[in-house]
Design a protein around this motif. Structure first.
Motif, PDB file in Angstrom:
ATOM      1  N   VAL A 126       0.817  -1.210   0.000  1.00 40.38           N
ATOM      2  CA  VAL A 126       0.000   0.000   0.000  1.00 40.38           C
ATOM      3  C   VAL A 126       0.853   1.263   0.000  1.00 40.38           C
ATOM      4  CG1 VAL A 126      -1.723   1.327   1.291  1.00 40.38           C
ATOM      5  CG2 VAL A 126      -1.904  -1.166   1.154  1.00 40.38           C
ATOM      6  N   ARG A 127       1.891   1.259   0.827  1.00 46.52           N
ATOM      7  CA  ARG A 127       2.657   2.486   1.059  1.00 46.52           C
ATOM      8  C   ARG A 127       3.827   2.667   0.092  1.00 46.52           C
ATOM      9  NH1 ARG A 127       3.492   1.831   6.387  1.00 46.52           N
ATOM     10  NH2 ARG A 127       5.510   0.853   6.080  1.00 46.52           N
ATOM     11  N   ARG A 161       6.465   2.121  -3.349  1.00 42.79           N
ATOM     12  CA  ARG A 161       6.337   2.354  -4.785  1.00 42.79           C
ATOM     13  C   ARG A 161       7.480   1.670  -5.557  1.00 42.79           C
ATOM     14  NH1 ARG A 161       2.340   3.868  -2.698  1.00 42.79           N
ATOM     15  NH2 ARG A 161       1.203   5.838  -2.970  1.00 42.79           N
ATOM     16  N   LYS A 174       2.812   6.432 -13.451  1.00 47.67           N
ATOM     17  CA  LYS A 174       1.601   6.843 -14.164  1.00 47.67           C
ATOM     18  C   LYS A 174       1.893   7.201 -15.612  1.00 47.67           C
ATOM     19  CE  LYS A 174      -2.524   9.686 -13.659  1.00 47.67           C
ATOM     20  NZ  LYS A 174      -3.263  10.625 -12.782  1.00 47.67           N
ATOM     21  N   GLU A 214      -1.340  -2.797  -7.807  1.00 46.53           N
ATOM     22  CA  GLU A 214      -1.610  -1.615  -6.979  1.00 46.53           C
ATOM     23  C   GLU A 214      -1.168  -0.336  -7.694  1.00 46.53           C
ATOM     24  OE1 GLU A 214      -3.212  -0.341  -3.176  1.00 46.53           O
ATOM     25  OE2 GLU A 214      -3.201  -2.256  -4.229  1.00 46.53           O
ATOM     26  N   GLU A 215      -0.002  -0.394  -8.345  1.00 43.86           N
ATOM     27  CA  GLU A 215       0.498   0.780  -9.070  1.00 43.86           C
ATOM     28  C   GLU A 215      -0.421   1.123 -10.249  1.00 43.86           C
ATOM     29  OE1 GLU A 215       2.624   2.904  -8.177  1.00 43.86           O
ATOM     30  OE2 GLU A 215       4.637   2.125  -7.798  1.00 43.86           O
ATOM     31  N   ARG A 258      -3.511   2.805  -8.901  1.00 40.75           N
ATOM     32  CA  ARG A 258      -3.239   4.199  -8.528  1.00 40.75           C
ATOM     33  C   ARG A 258      -3.145   5.088  -9.766  1.00 40.75           C
ATOM     34  NH1 ARG A 258      -0.161   2.138  -3.914  1.00 40.75           N
ATOM     35  NH2 ARG A 258       1.561   1.633  -5.299  1.00 40.75           N
TER      36      ARG A 258
END
Length: 269
Positions: A23-24, A26, A76, A106-107, A110
């Motif tokens: 979660v936290r 990257r 992104k 997860e990435e 996001r």
């Protein structure tokens, strides 16, 4: 080496990250080897700006520092291009089912980019390794002592085997030098109980591992919404959390250690 029989491309991938919290943390680097059904392969490796500092202890492991990724693209900005490269691919990695795939998904979430796993097969080579090369007591007894463990799972046989395994490990590894995560030479296995304790003891506060020590030797919570936060800080800012844990289904050892910390903070005021 056998050639993989593939009906569709199989993308082997590995991630380097700022840490292990899905979660936290990257991604700071991704490498993909796309194995094609015709026997050819394509490789793409890319550094990524995680938009957060990389902890020094993590950089010392994978060798990627803030300076190395400050001009790299964000996840992104490359997400759509990456999904196109992985289009129609099954996925493979080492410990990928537990870490790399969840982190990658997860990435993508996001970044707001669709990455569907429904029609993809996933292959985790670590699972195959652990299945075919068991790391249990019987396997250790065979490896270090060259003997088959008879009456496995009887307490006495297992205890005697463990005693012999430690002797075998010391005989095999004493004096052997390794390079640690900081690039220093160390001799991890010594014929000394104190040294073996330091090598094998878990850096946890309670036996269940609900609390652990951070790099400064401070107790921190090791689960849930307060994961990584100092126990003393939470006890002060959220006293109800202590009550919740004391009433919850936590081991008595955990409750005892938590109470010790609370009493210590009260006496320090």
């Amino acid at each position: 080496m056998h050639t993989l029989r593939l009906k569709k491309p199989l993308a082997f991938f590995d991630l380097e990250t700022t840490g292990t919290n899905i979660v936290r943390d990257r991604i700071v680097e991704i490498s993909v080897v796309k194995a094609l059904p015709n026997g050819e392969s394509e490789i793409r490796t890319r550094r990524i700006n995680p938009e957060m500092p990389i902890p020094l202890e993590t950089s010392l492991i994978h060798g990627i520092y803030d300076e190395d990724v400050k001009d790299a693209p964000t996840f992104k900005s490359i997400a759509k291009n990456l999904t196109q490269f992985l289009e129609g691919c099954d996925l493979a990695g080492f410990n990928s089912n537990r870490f790399d795939i969840p982190m990658l998904v997860e990435e993508f979430l996001r970044a707001g980019v669709e990455f569907d796993l429904k029609n993809r097969k996933t292959v985790d080579t670590q699972r195959i390794y652990h299945m075919m090369e068991p790391r249990n007591l019987a396997a250790a007894y065979k490896f270090y002592c060259g003997k088959t463990l008879e009456n496995a799972h009887s307490a006495e046989a297992d205890t005697i085997a463990t005693f012999e395994v430690l002797q075998g490990q010391i005989a095999r590894y004493e004096g052997m030098v390794m390079i640690d995560g900081h690039g220093k030479e160390i001799e991890p296995v010594k014929n000394d109980v104190a040294a073996l304790h330091e090598l094998t003891a878990s850096k946890v506060v309670d036996f269940a591992g609900r609390m652990a020590y951070n790099d400064k030797g401070e107790e921190v919570f090791n689960f849930g919404k307060h994961n990584g936060k100092r126990v003393v800080d939470i006890l002060k800012s959220e006293p109800s959390f202590f009550d919740w844990m004391m009433k919850g289904e936590f081991p008595l050892d955990t409750k005892r250690k938590l109470t010790e910390i609370k009493l210590r903070t009260l006496t320090q005021r």
